[in-house]
Each structure stands twice: as C-alpha cells, then as structure tokens.
Enzyme design. Structure first.
Site, mmCIF file in Angstrom:
data_model
loop_
_atom_site.group_PDB
_atom_site.id
_atom_site.type_symbol
_atom_site.label_atom_id
_atom_site.label_comp_id
_atom_site.label_asym_id
_atom_site.label_seq_id
_atom_site.Cartn_x
_atom_site.Cartn_y
_atom_site.Cartn_z
ATOM 1 N N GLN A 1 0.815 -1.228 0.000
ATOM 2 C CA GLN A 1 0.000 0.000 0.000
ATOM 3 C C GLN A 1 0.841 1.267 0.000
ATOM 4 O O GLN A 1 0.356 2.337 -0.351
ATOM 5 C CB GLN A 1 -0.931 0.025 1.222
ATOM 6 C CG GLN A 1 -1.988 -1.064 1.185
ATOM 7 C CD GLN A 1 -2.816 -1.049 2.450
ATOM 8 O OE1 GLN A 1 -2.422 -1.628 3.452
ATOM 9 N NE2 GLN A 1 -3.956 -0.357 2.426
ATOM 10 N N HIS B 1 -6.739 -9.877 5.251
ATOM 11 C CA HIS B 1 -6.836 -8.677 4.391
ATOM 12 C C HIS B 1 -5.433 -8.193 3.990
ATOM 13 O O HIS B 1 -5.199 -7.851 2.829
ATOM 14 C CB HIS B 1 -7.618 -7.605 5.169
ATOM 15 C CG HIS B 1 -7.721 -6.271 4.517
ATOM 16 N ND1 HIS B 1 -8.930 -5.735 4.104
ATOM 17 C CD2 HIS B 1 -6.797 -5.317 4.239
ATOM 18 C CE1 HIS B 1 -8.727 -4.535 3.586
ATOM 19 N NE2 HIS B 1 -7.437 -4.252 3.660
HETATM 20 O O1 GNR Z 1 -8.093 0.122 8.838
HETATM 21 C C1 GNR Z 1 -8.555 -0.889 8.312
HETATM 22 N N1 GNR Z 1 -9.715 -1.399 8.776
HETATM 23 C C2 GNR Z 1 -10.217 -2.630 8.373
HETATM 24 C C3 GNR Z 1 -11.531 -2.924 8.693
HETATM 25 C C4 GNR Z 1 -12.070 -4.128 8.332
HETATM 26 C C5 GNR Z 1 -11.317 -5.058 7.665
HETATM 27 C C6 GNR Z 1 -10.020 -4.774 7.321
HETATM 28 C C7 GNR Z 1 -9.458 -3.574 7.679
HETATM 29 S S1 GNR Z 1 -7.816 -3.244 7.283
HETATM 30 C C8 GNR Z 1 -7.885 -1.493 7.154
HETATM 31 C C9 GNR Z 1 -6.506 -0.917 6.905
HETATM 32 C C10 GNR Z 1 -6.016 -1.415 5.553
HETATM 33 O O2 GNR Z 1 -6.449 -1.011 4.519
HETATM 34 N N2 GNR Z 1 -5.138 -2.368 5.574
HETATM 35 O O3 GNR Z 1 -4.721 -2.893 4.425
HETATM 36 NI NI NI Z 2 -6.287 -2.608 3.004
#
Ligand code: GNR
Ligand code: NI
Length: 167
Positions: free
Chosen positions: A51, A133
């Site tokens: 990212q 994620h």
């Molecule tokens: O801040 C983040 N909140 C979130 C909420 C639900 C599922 C995944 C996330 S990760 C995200 C930050 C982010 O984009 N990480 O890659």
């Molecule tokens: Ni993310």
C-alpha cells in the site's frame, strides 16, 4: 520518522506481488517505523507494504482499542484456516468504501518479527480478518476484488472521479 504515501485503488501498483523480506537490517527497521506512523495517522488497524509502494512481504498492525499493541508480520504464511465469518471491511487504499467480505473465522499464521525471529499465532475475530486482508495486499489483491464486477466498476469510477477533483 516519515509519513508514507498510500496508494489508492485502482492503481496498478496495488496488484504487484511482494517478494520475501531477506534482510533484517536498519533500513527495514526504518520502513517498519514509517509504516506504523503512516498507519496510526491514517487511523488504520493494519497496513501492508504494498500500500506504500514497497513490494516486500511486510505488514504492520494494531487492532487494540488503545492503539498500544503493535504487531509486525514479515513473510507471513497461513498454516490453517477454519470456519467462515462475514465482516464489513474497509481499506486505506479504497477510502470511503465499505462492504461485506467472507473470510476464514480462525487462522494459524507463521511469520517473522522485525528481528527475523519466527513465531506462530492463532487468531480469531478482527485480528484474523485483518491478517487475511493484509496478506491479500502482499499478493496484489484488494478487498473489492471479492465484490461483484458491477460493484467493482462503480467503485473504480467513484474513486477516479474523486482523484480528479483532488488534482
Ligand atoms: O483500517 C482498516 N480497517 C479494516 C476494517 C475491516 C477489515 C479490514 C481492515 S484493514 C484497514 C486498513 C487497511 O487497509 N489495511 O490494508
Ligand atoms: Ni487494506
């Protein structure tokens, strides 16, 4: 310390597959610190190196309420997955968009810390969701890719339009 620029979907660089971290040197410690600073200031609970346009397998995370439980995952591998859970996810690379994603409810992950020491962790809840994620980011995958093609194209138009207005 420095704040890093976060790439926004649909940026092609979000689809680069990250390479393993091989050197646990001072430059890596600086990258980790900069990623924590960037994540905290963006109010995120996790941040993958992809990212911030750094294509190595590095994740920083803090899912704690008081933002005082830093976690670093380097070269993470999911060893076990169990169950299913649906959660409304968001992403710092897809600002303002939230939608339901189905993922494993429990995972066991093996990774290295900032010093290169291996550890294993069993996770559930938000921690398990966030790890999945973030590993997706390292594999060049953004959560919107789990949504329908129609939703993906709507999200793309919306973010492109917004980006133009911010020029
Ligand atoms: O801040 C983040 N909140 C979130 C909420 C639900 C599922 C995944 C996330 S990760 C995200 C930050 C982010 O984009 N990480 O890659
Ligand atoms: Ni993310």
């Amino acid at each position: 310390m420095a704040l890093l620029n976060i790439l926004h979907y649909p940026d092609a660089r979000l689809h680069i597959v990250a390479k393993p971290v091989e050197l646990f040197d001072t430059a890596l410690q600086v990258q980790i610190e900069d990623m924590f600073e960037t994540m905290y200031q963006a109010k995120g609970i996790g941040l993958a190196a992809t990212q911030v346009d750094f294509h190595r397998r590095l994740i920083v995370m803090d899912v704690s309420e008081h933002k005082n439980e830093r976690r670093v995952f380097i070269n993470p591998v999911i060893l076990e997955k169990e169950g299913e859970t649906v959660y409304e996810e968001g992403c710092l690379s897809v600002p303002g968009i939230y939608d339901n994603v189905t993922r494993a409810e429990f995972i066991k992950v093996r990774a290295q810390d900032g010093q290169g020491e291996f550890f294993e962790l069993e996770a559930d809840g938000l921690l398990a969701i966030c790890i999945q994620h973030e590993i997706d980011h390292l594999d060049g995958k953004v959560f919107v890719e789990y949504l329908s093609q129609l939703k993906q194209s709507r999200i793309k138009s919306k973010l492109k339009k917004r980006e133009k207005q911010n020029l």
